[in-house]
Design an enzyme around this catalytic site. Sequence first.
Site: not given
Ligand code: NAD
Ligand code: MG
Length: 370
Positions: A127, A149, A191, A233, A243, A251, A254, A258, A276
């Site tokens: 939990r 989140k 972003e 943020k 939210e 957003n 977004h 999306h 994204h």
């Molecule tokens: P990701 O985690 O897929 O990373 C992108 C790519 O970069 C991957 O292939 C990863 O292996 C590679 N990578 C990561 N760090 C690296 C490094 N230092 N050197 C080389 N390669 C590296 O994608 P992202 O863009 O980081 O995150 C996207 C995700 O985040 C989505 O699932 C989205 O829904 C989520 N998200 C969540 C929130 C939230 O508030 N929780 C906000 C925005 C996005």
């Molecule tokens: Mg975003």
Amino acid sequence: MNDASSLRTVDVGGATPYVIAIGPDLLRDGARLAAPVRGRHVLIVSDDTVSPLYASRVRAALVQARPQLQVGELVIPAGEASKTLDHFGAAITALAELGATRDACVFALGGGVVGDLAGFAAACWMRGVDCVQLPTTLLSMVDSSVGGKTAVDIPQGKNLVGAFHPPRAVIADTTALHSLPARELRAGLAEVIKYGAIRDPLFFQWLAAEREALLRGEAGATAQAIARSCEHKAEIVERDPLEKGERALLNLGHTFGHAIETEQGYGAPHNDNLNHGEAVAVGMVLAARLSARLGMAPAADTDTLRALLEAYGLPTTIPAGLDPQALLARMRLDKKNVAGRLRLVLWRGIGQAEVVPDVDEAAVLDVLRG
Ligand code: NAD
Ligand code: MG
């Protein structure tokens, strides 16, 4: 070990306060990594791109600082396709096999995919146990690691299963960005630009001035961009953690973005698909154009935004072949909509976003048609 002058911190307040640390070589800083760990068990969750690059230094630093720690590791395949209930189950199994107790700590070492999945596993194990976010993409440093989140995707949609579970600490090692592909860096910068667009015109101007340094990954400018983004943020999520109001401003772009991501086949491994950050760049321009069309904002601000995004190498128009009617249909399914009305984040101009509850669909369609 770290040059103290190069370390920046941002405090996130609210019911469960925590600190975001930003600086070089923090993944080698054992004392900092161990400080938030309360018990004996740490599970490092990472992906198969990030783990070979950074997991061993995290493990070594942790164990050196706290030799009695039992450190387990789970590695998932890189990419959005891994943000599933199956891999969530694997993280839970790894915690069980580690014998993790209620004072265990999950280390999320990677981008937003790892952060969301590992954070959700931490939210659910017994939990809720602690989670430390160790973001390694720019996008995760400025966005997903902050605010609590967590989620996984299911075939019916993205992020549909999850929890609010604030991290115990966020440790952003800017050195990790050196290995990040340029396209992922630009996605994160989209972003960053968004924070300027929604609430900080001076930051927007600064981003125009520092473009070359930021695209080069210059350390000082990059750390400053991350810190400023995290401050924005933090301020927003502190006031609106769940939210219910102003967090929606994050957003901007977004809902359009999306729709583009989903319509081009979300998660499909086509390099010509927008990622994204790229989709958000296009979406912000569409939101700005719609705002101008509705008489809310000067058209000149759309041009300024478009020019900045283009200067950062980001796309600003809808990819060829996407049907405007299909995009509109996707937008109708957005979580922000209320009672069948299109609810969008629009703006009054650079630095002034606002939520508009009932947007005329004909105007949206016009903008989608270009
Ligand atoms: P990701 O985690 O897929 O990373 C992108 C790519 O970069 C991957 O292939 C990863 O292996 C590679 N990578 C990561 N760090 C690296 C490094 N230092 N050197 C080389 N390669 C590296 O994608 P992202 O863009 O980081 O995150 C996207 C995700 O985040 C989505 O699932 C989205 O829904 C989520 N998200 C969540 C929130 C939230 O508030 N929780 C906000 C925005 C996005
Ligand atoms: Mg975003």
